[in-house]
Scaffold this motif. Structure first.
Motif, mmCIF file in Angstrom:
data_model
loop_
_atom_site.group_PDB
_atom_site.id
_atom_site.type_symbol
_atom_site.label_atom_id
_atom_site.label_comp_id
_atom_site.label_asym_id
_atom_site.label_seq_id
_atom_site.Cartn_x
_atom_site.Cartn_y
_atom_site.Cartn_z
ATOM 1 N N LEU A 1 -79.704 18.401 -10.382
ATOM 2 C CA LEU A 1 -78.427 19.118 -10.369
ATOM 3 C C LEU A 1 -78.645 20.476 -11.026
ATOM 4 O O LEU A 1 -79.155 20.549 -12.146
ATOM 5 N N ILE A 2 -78.271 21.552 -10.332
ATOM 6 C CA ILE A 2 -78.435 22.913 -10.845
ATOM 7 C C ILE A 2 -77.052 23.525 -11.018
ATOM 8 O O ILE A 2 -76.250 23.536 -10.071
ATOM 9 N N ILE A 3 -76.765 24.023 -12.208
ATOM 10 C CA ILE A 3 -75.460 24.626 -12.493
ATOM 11 C C ILE A 3 -75.679 26.106 -12.772
ATOM 12 O O ILE A 3 -76.484 26.469 -13.642
ATOM 13 N N THR A 4 -74.984 26.955 -12.045
ATOM 14 C CA THR A 4 -75.159 28.389 -12.243
ATOM 15 C C THR A 4 -73.809 29.084 -12.389
ATOM 16 O O THR A 4 -72.775 28.428 -12.499
ATOM 17 N N THR A 5 -73.839 30.426 -12.402
ATOM 18 C CA THR A 5 -72.681 31.172 -12.898
ATOM 19 C C THR A 5 -71.590 31.425 -11.872
ATOM 20 O O THR A 5 -70.422 31.498 -12.229
ATOM 21 N N ASN A 6 -71.944 31.574 -10.609
ATOM 22 C CA ASN A 6 -70.936 31.917 -9.604
ATOM 23 C C ASN A 6 -71.472 31.591 -8.212
ATOM 24 O O ASN A 6 -72.632 31.202 -8.049
ATOM 25 N N ILE A 7 -70.614 31.764 -7.213
ATOM 26 C CA ILE A 7 -70.973 31.383 -5.847
ATOM 27 C C ILE A 7 -72.136 32.225 -5.313
ATOM 28 O O ILE A 7 -72.993 31.736 -4.566
ATOM 29 N N THR A 8 -72.197 33.496 -5.717
ATOM 30 C CA THR A 8 -73.309 34.349 -5.274
ATOM 31 C C THR A 8 -74.629 33.822 -5.819
ATOM 32 O O THR A 8 -75.625 33.705 -5.095
ATOM 33 N N ALA A 9 -74.635 33.483 -7.103
ATOM 34 C CA ALA A 9 -75.848 32.939 -7.716
ATOM 35 C C ALA A 9 -76.216 31.601 -7.088
ATOM 36 O O ALA A 9 -77.399 31.306 -6.857
ATOM 37 N N LEU A 10 -75.213 30.774 -6.796
ATOM 38 C CA LEU A 10 -75.462 29.476 -6.154
ATOM 39 C C LEU A 10 -76.227 29.675 -4.850
ATOM 40 O O LEU A 10 -77.239 28.996 -4.602
ATOM 41 N N ARG A 11 -75.766 30.607 -4.045
ATOM 42 C CA ARG A 11 -76.397 30.792 -2.728
ATOM 43 C C ARG A 11 -77.758 31.466 -2.843
ATOM 44 O O ARG A 11 -78.641 31.234 -2.020
ATOM 45 N N GLN A 12 -77.935 32.273 -3.887
ATOM 46 C CA GLN A 12 -79.276 32.827 -4.127
ATOM 47 C C GLN A 12 -80.260 31.735 -4.519
ATOM 48 O O GLN A 12 -81.415 31.744 -4.082
ATOM 49 N N TRP A 13 -79.809 30.794 -5.347
ATOM 50 C CA TRP A 13 -80.656 29.650 -5.698
ATOM 51 C C TRP A 13 -81.051 28.892 -4.428
ATOM 52 O O TRP A 13 -82.210 28.508 -4.250
ATOM 53 N N ARG A 14 -80.099 28.669 -3.554
ATOM 54 C CA ARG A 14 -80.374 27.944 -2.303
ATOM 55 C C ARG A 14 -81.445 28.671 -1.484
ATOM 56 O O ARG A 14 -82.400 28.063 -0.999
ATOM 57 N N ILE B 1 -80.654 20.111 0.291
ATOM 58 C CA ILE B 1 -79.993 20.975 -0.692
ATOM 59 C C ILE B 1 -78.496 21.028 -0.406
ATOM 60 O O ILE B 1 -78.077 21.389 0.698
ATOM 61 N N GLY B 2 -77.695 20.670 -1.398
ATOM 62 C CA GLY B 2 -76.250 20.661 -1.234
ATOM 63 C C GLY B 2 -75.573 21.743 -2.063
ATOM 64 O O GLY B 2 -76.051 22.127 -3.131
ATOM 65 N N GLU B 3 -74.452 22.213 -1.560
ATOM 66 C CA GLU B 3 -73.600 23.166 -2.294
ATOM 67 C C GLU B 3 -72.327 22.446 -2.704
ATOM 68 O O GLU B 3 -71.640 21.865 -1.865
ATOM 69 N N TYR B 4 -72.024 22.510 -4.002
ATOM 70 C CA TYR B 4 -70.776 21.928 -4.499
ATOM 71 C C TYR B 4 -69.981 23.067 -5.121
ATOM 72 O O TYR B 4 -70.233 23.493 -6.250
ATOM 73 N N SER B 5 -69.035 23.592 -4.349
ATOM 74 C CA SER B 5 -68.282 24.781 -4.777
ATOM 75 C C SER B 5 -66.821 24.611 -4.397
ATOM 76 O O SER B 5 -66.411 23.549 -3.918
ATOM 77 N N GLY B 6 -66.052 25.677 -4.590
ATOM 78 C CA GLY B 6 -64.660 25.636 -4.177
ATOM 79 C C GLY B 6 -64.508 25.528 -2.680
ATOM 80 O O GLY B 6 -63.478 25.075 -2.177
ATOM 81 N N GLU B 7 -65.547 25.936 -1.937
ATOM 82 C CA GLU B 7 -65.481 25.957 -0.477
ATOM 83 C C GLU B 7 -66.110 24.719 0.161
ATOM 84 O O GLU B 7 -65.660 24.244 1.200
#
Length: 560
Positions: free
Chosen positions: A237-250, A264-270
Motif C-alpha cells: 500500500l502506497i500513500i502519497t500527497t495528492n492525485i497527481t502524485a498518485l498517478r506519477q507513482w503509477r 496496480i490499483g488507484e484508490y482515490s476520490g474518482e
C-alpha cells in the motif's frame, strides 16, 4: 581547561553548539554535527545547533555510538566539553534500546536489562491499559493490538522503544526493478539508493523493516522504495500527497518495475481499486463528512494482507493516519521525505509509529557527485511601497505577514527575473491565490491552484515537460511530488509563514540533475524590513543546515 582556537565549535552547557561559518573546518564539522543535532539559527557568522533527546535517539538508531558523537565534538570543539553535555549524550544514546519490544511464542513483551526501568514503566497508570498482565521478572506482557500505542506513550516518557517484534509477511506479490525502463533507458540503483535500501531492509531481520529514508527531492526516493518492494516481494500500500502524485507513482511503477497494469490499483476520490499494489492519498484517507463522523476510507489498511506500507512525504502524515498506523505495527512501514521537520512538532510520533531515521545524506554531497543540480539561492529584498506602509503599521501580526507577502512590487521583480532567464524552465510559487492569479494574468502564464481540474493540471504539466510551456505559476498544491525534471528556476513570491519544510520542497522542484552545467536557481522574493523578512529567515534554516547559502540582493542588483 584546554583551548583549541583554530577549531570551529563551542559546545555550551545548555546543549547548544555554536559553529563558526568562516572557519576552514566549517563544512566537515557541520557534516558531523548534523548527524546528531538540529539546526536552530543560521545568521551570517555563527550557526546554532542543539542536542535534543530525539536527535540523539535518531543518531543511536542509525548506529552512532555515544563514543562516536563525543569524539566528533572533541575533535572540533574549542574548549573541553561541559560535563553535563557529555553525560546527557551518554544517557540519551543508551536510552534507545534500553527498552525493547519482542515477540515470543506466548505473546508480545516489553523487556529490559534494567529492572528499574521495567518497574518505572509498569508503575505508570496511563500505560497499564496497554498491558496483558503484571511484570514477569524483567518483562511486561503487552496487548498486541496496543503495540504502536505503547511505543507512542513510552517515547513521551523518555523511553524510545527498539521494536524487535517482527512483521507479518503479507500476501506474496512477485516483482522486481527493470534493468531497462519501458522507455528504453538503462536503470540501476545509485550507490546511496542501494545504501538506503540496505539500511532499511537490514538483511530482512527484525532490526529493519520500519523507519524513514531522508533524501533530497530529485534524488530518487521513489526508486529506492521500488527496490525495497523488489526485496520484500509482498503486496504493498502506497500513500502519497495528492492525485497527481498518485498517478506519477503509477507511471513510475509501470516504467521501472515488472508490475503490470492489472496489478496496480488507484484508490482515490474518482476510482476505488484494491489490487496487489494499491496507491492512495492522505486526502482520501483523512476524509469524513463532518467532525463527528468516522473516516470511511481508513478500512483500506485492512482490505488486503499488506506486507509493506509506504508513506510518501511522511512529514505530512495527518492525525487520522497516525492513529491507524499505531494499530498496524506488524506491517513493514517506510517513510520517505526530504526533511523530517514537521511544523506541528510531531517528529516523536513519526519516530515511534513509522520508525527511526534509517538513512540520510547531506544534499551538498549529492550535488558534488552530480546526482542533484547545483543550486544558487538568492533572496531578493523588495521595498515596501509608500501606500502600503500605513495599513501595514496598524495591522496585527498575521495581517502584517499577508500584506508584506502580497507586496505588488514583487510582480515587477518576477518580470525582471523572467527576462534574466528567457530560455529557462521557470516555476513561480506562492501562497495567496489572488497574488498568483494577478501575476499569471499580467505575465500571460498559466496558473495551477487547488481549483484547477486534474485533467488540466496533467495537460499543463505535460506541456511543461515537453518544453512547449516554459513557465508555470503554482500554488501550494505543487509543493510536493510533482515530477518536472527540466525545471531549473524557481521563484517564490510568498510562502506559508516560516515553513522550513516548504522551503526545502520548493527548492527540490528544481534539483533534478540537468544536462549541461547542471545548475539551478532559487529566488525568494521578500518584502524588506517586514514580517515577511522575519519568517524568511526561519524558512531558510533547513537549507542552511544542508550547506546552502542565500545571497541577499536588491531588485536593481539583479542585472549584475
Amino acid at each position: 581547561m584546554s583551548y583549541q582556537p583554530s577549531n570551529p565549535i563551542i559546545v555550551q552547557g545548555d546543549f547548544s553548539l555554536l559553529l563558526e561559518v568562516d572557519n576552514p573546518l566549517f563544512q566537515s564539522a557541520r557534516d558531523e554535527v548534523a548527524q546528531f543535532s538540529d539546526l536552530e539559527k543560521s545568521p551570517e557568522h555563527i550557526h546554532t545547533y542543539r542536542l535534543s533527546p530525539l536527535s540523539l535517539w535518531n543518531a543511536a538508531a542509525s548506529g552512532l555510538t555515544a563514543e562516536h558523537i563525543l569524539t566528533a565534538l572533541e575533535k572540533y570543539s574549542k574548549f573541553d566539553l561541559p560535563q553535563n553535555v557529555r553525560q546527557e549524550i551518554e544517557d540519551q544514546v543508551q536510552r534507545f534500546g534500553r527498552i525493547k519490544l519482542i515477540q515470543e511464542d506466548c505473546g508480545l513483551f516489553l523487556v529490559s536489562d534494567d529492572p528499574y526501568a521495567i518497574q518505572e514503566i509498569a508503575s505508570h497508570k496511563k500505560l497499564q491499559s496497554y498491558f496483558r498482565g503484571p511484570v514477569e521478572g524483567q518483562r511486561i506482557p503487552v496487548n498486541p493490538m496496543m503495540r504502536g500505542h505503547v511505543k507512542q506513550a513510552l517515547i513521551k516518557l523518555g523511553f524510545p522503544v527498539e521494536d524487535l517484534a517482527g512483521y507479518e509477511q503479507g500476501t506474496t506479490c512477485p516483482m522486481s526493478l527493470r534493468s531497462v525502463t519501458s522507455q528504453g533507458q538503462a536503470l540501476a540503483l545509485r550507490d546511496y539508493q542501494q545504501m538506503a535500501a540496505d539500511a532499511f531492509y537490514a538483511g530482512g531481520s527484525n532490526r529493519g523493516g520500519s523507519g524513514v529514508i531522508v533524501l533530497p527531492c530529485g534524488a530518487g526516493k521513489t526508486v529506492t522504495a521500488m527496490a525495497l518492494m523488489g526485496q520484500l516481494q509482498t503486496e504493498t500500500l502506497i500513500i502519497t500527497t495528492n492525485i497527481t502524485a498518485l498517478r506519477q507513482w503509477r507511471q513510475e511503477l509501470l516504467a521501472k518495475t515488472t508490475l503490470t497494469e492489472d496489478q496496480i490499483g488507484e484508490y482515490s476520490g474518482e476510482i476505488k481499486e484494491i489490487r496487489p499494489v494499491t496507491i492512495t492519498t492522505y486526502q482520501i484517507l483523512a476524509y469524513r463528512q463532518d467532525k463527528s463522523s468516522h473516516f470511511p476510507h481508513l478500512e483500506i489498511f485492512t482490505k488486503k494482507n499488506w506486507g509493506f506500507i509506504v508513506y510518501d512525504e511522511v512529514h505530512l502524515l495527518p492525525a487520522p493516519v497516525f492513529r491507524v498506523t499505531a494499530e498496524i505495527q506488524a506491517k513493514r512501514r517506510l517513510g520517505l521525505t526530504a526533511t523530517l521537520i514537521r511544523e506541528d512538532g510531531l517528529e516523536e510520533d513519526v519516530f515511534s509509529l513509522i520508525g527511526p531515521k534509517k538513512f540520510d545524506v547531506p544534499w551538498k554531497e549529492l550535488e558534488k557527485k552530480g546526482w542533484i543540480a547545483s543550486a544558487h539561492c538568492i533572496e531578493v529584498r523588495v521595498p515596501m511601497p509608500g501606500p502600503m506602509r500605513l495599513p501595514y503599521a496598524v495591522a496585527d501580526s498575521r495581517a502584517k505577514f499577508r500584506i508584506a507577502s502580497e507586496n505588488p512590487e514583487k510582480e515587477a521583480v518576477v518580470h525582471r527575473l523572467l527576462q534574466r532567464h528567457p530560455d529557462d524552465q521557470v516555476l513561480i510559487f506562492g501562497q495567496y491565490i489572488d497574488q498568483l492569479e494577478s501575476i499569471a494574468a499580467v505575465l500571460g502564464i498559466p496558473v495551477i491552484t487547488g481549483k484547477t481540474p486534474n485533467q488540466e493540471r496533467i495537460r499543463l504539466y505535460d506541456a511543461f515537460k515537453s518544453g512547449s510551456q516554459k513557465r508555470l505559476v503554482l500554488s501550494k498544491v505543487a509543493n510536493f511530488a510533482i515530477d518536472l525534471p527540466d525545471a531549473n528556476v524557481a521563484i517564490q513570491v510568498s510562502g506559508t509563514f516560516g515553513s522550513r519544510q516548504e522551503e526545502a520542497q520548493r527548492l527540490g522542484r528544481v534539483l533534478r540533475p540537468k544536462v549541461g552545467d547542471n545548475r539551478a536557481y532559487f529566488y525568494s522574493l521578500v518584502t524588506a524590513n517586514s514580517r515577511d523578512q522575519d519568517f524568511a529567515a526561519n524558512r531558510q534554516l533547513f537549507l542552511t543546515e544542508q550547506g546552502y547559502k542565500y545571497s541577499i540582493v536588491r531588485p536593481e542588483e539583479l542585472n549584475d
